[in-house]
Scaffold this motif. Structure first.
Motif, mmCIF file in Angstrom:
data_model
loop_
_atom_site.group_PDB
_atom_site.id
_atom_site.type_symbol
_atom_site.label_atom_id
_atom_site.label_comp_id
_atom_site.label_asym_id
_atom_site.label_seq_id
_atom_site.Cartn_x
_atom_site.Cartn_y
_atom_site.Cartn_z
ATOM 1 N N LEU A 19 0.857 -1.181 0.000
ATOM 2 C CA LEU A 19 0.000 0.000 0.000
ATOM 3 C C LEU A 19 0.895 1.233 0.000
ATOM 4 O O LEU A 19 1.831 1.323 0.800
ATOM 5 N N THR A 20 0.624 2.174 -0.901
ATOM 6 C CA THR A 20 1.452 3.381 -1.027
ATOM 7 C C THR A 20 0.567 4.613 -0.938
ATOM 8 O O THR A 20 -0.494 4.675 -1.574
ATOM 9 N N HIS A 51 -0.849 13.330 -8.344
ATOM 10 C CA HIS A 51 -0.716 11.888 -8.219
ATOM 11 C C HIS A 51 -1.962 11.337 -7.538
ATOM 12 O O HIS A 51 -2.584 12.005 -6.722
ATOM 13 N N ARG A 52 -2.306 10.096 -7.871
ATOM 14 C CA ARG A 52 -3.350 9.432 -7.093
ATOM 15 C C ARG A 52 -2.769 9.160 -5.706
ATOM 16 O O ARG A 52 -1.738 8.499 -5.589
ATOM 17 N N PRO A 53 -3.406 9.656 -4.648
ATOM 18 C CA PRO A 53 -2.772 9.565 -3.329
ATOM 19 C C PRO A 53 -2.619 8.137 -2.808
ATOM 20 O O PRO A 53 -1.653 7.835 -2.109
ATOM 21 N N TRP A 54 -3.547 7.244 -3.140
ATOM 22 C CA TRP A 54 -3.485 5.877 -2.631
ATOM 23 C C TRP A 54 -3.356 4.887 -3.778
ATOM 24 O O TRP A 54 -4.106 4.951 -4.754
ATOM 25 N N THR A 110 -4.472 -4.152 -9.023
ATOM 26 C CA THR A 110 -3.978 -2.826 -8.652
ATOM 27 C C THR A 110 -5.149 -1.879 -8.455
ATOM 28 O O THR A 110 -5.983 -1.725 -9.359
ATOM 29 N N TYR A 111 -5.194 -1.259 -7.276
ATOM 30 C CA TYR A 111 -6.206 -0.253 -6.982
ATOM 31 C C TYR A 111 -5.552 1.119 -6.972
ATOM 32 O O TYR A 111 -4.508 1.318 -6.353
ATOM 33 N N ARG A 112 -6.168 2.074 -7.675
ATOM 34 C CA ARG A 112 -5.701 3.462 -7.670
ATOM 35 C C ARG A 112 -6.867 4.354 -7.253
ATOM 36 O O ARG A 112 -7.938 4.301 -7.859
#
Length: 212
Positions: free
Chosen positions: A49-50, A92-95, A116-118
């Motif tokens: 998770l980023t 950027h997509r935060p998560w 992958t979830y964005r």
């Protein structure tokens, strides 16, 4: 310099051209990442998770200022602000989260799934509208000292949706020697429409199939 002037300079009544330089570029990036992994004799699961956040002004050293940017002001969400205070056009997509599962199947088969979830994110878009400065007073061009048009670009903030993309790989390897490896890769399995930018035409590539 002369060639650059012919291409990008703004022509004045006397035929000369001028340039407006800006030193307003800036950027800041922060990110955090957590990961986990577990394996068994025939299976492996990995997850991460980023979170990330980026802010900045100009996106390129080679950006050529438009007339609106030379005027140095713009409308944003109903406020009249200096144009260098506009957020970046794309965040950027935060998560972002990734889940990977690898399974060793019978008969030399191996299956890999990457999900992958964005998350959704904000984007600043030019509405194409123009409004005069408050009070109808135009600003002066800092290079020529002459009044510019009294219409200023109108920007607003919109939100792009989140999405999930699945990538699959099926591989078969022959027993013994010589080895033969056959692969079938399917990217974006369900052909998800995931928007990648503020432009109405900025989407991730749809389903792709590769044989190897």
């Amino acid at each position: 310099h002369d060639e650059f002037a012919r291409q990008y300079g703004d022509r004045q009544p006397d035929g000369q051209r001028y340039f407006t330089l800006s030193n307003a570029g800036r950027s800041r990036h922060e990110s955090w990442r957590a990961s986990w992994e577990r394996s068994w004799p025939r299976h492996l699961i990995s997850a991460n998770l980023t979170w990330q956040e980026s802010t900045g002004g100009k996106e390129s050293y080679e950006t050529v200022l438009s007339d609106a940017e030379v005027r140095n002001w713009a409308w944003f969400n109903g406020r009249f602000i200096p144009i260098d205070q506009l957020p970046r056009s794309d965040y950027h997509r935060p998560w972002t989260a990734n889940l990977t599962w690898i399974a060793q199947l019978p008969h030399g088969l191996r299956f890999t799934n990457v999900a992958t979830y964005r998350s959704g994110y904000r984007a600043v878009v030019d509405t194409g509208e123009n409004l005069p400065a408050p009070g109808g007073e135009g600003l002066l061009n800092p290079a020529a000292g002459e009044p510019l048009a009294e219409a200023y670009d109108v920007y607003e903030e919109s939100r792009l949706k989140d999405g999930v993309v699945f990538d699959w790989v099926v591989a078969w390897q022959s027993p013994g020697r010589p080895n033969l490896l056959l692969t079938l890769e399917v990217e974006n399995v369900f052909d998800s429409r995931l928007q990648t930018g503020s432009s109405g035409f900025a989407y991730e590539i749809g389903r792709q199939v590769w044989l190897g």
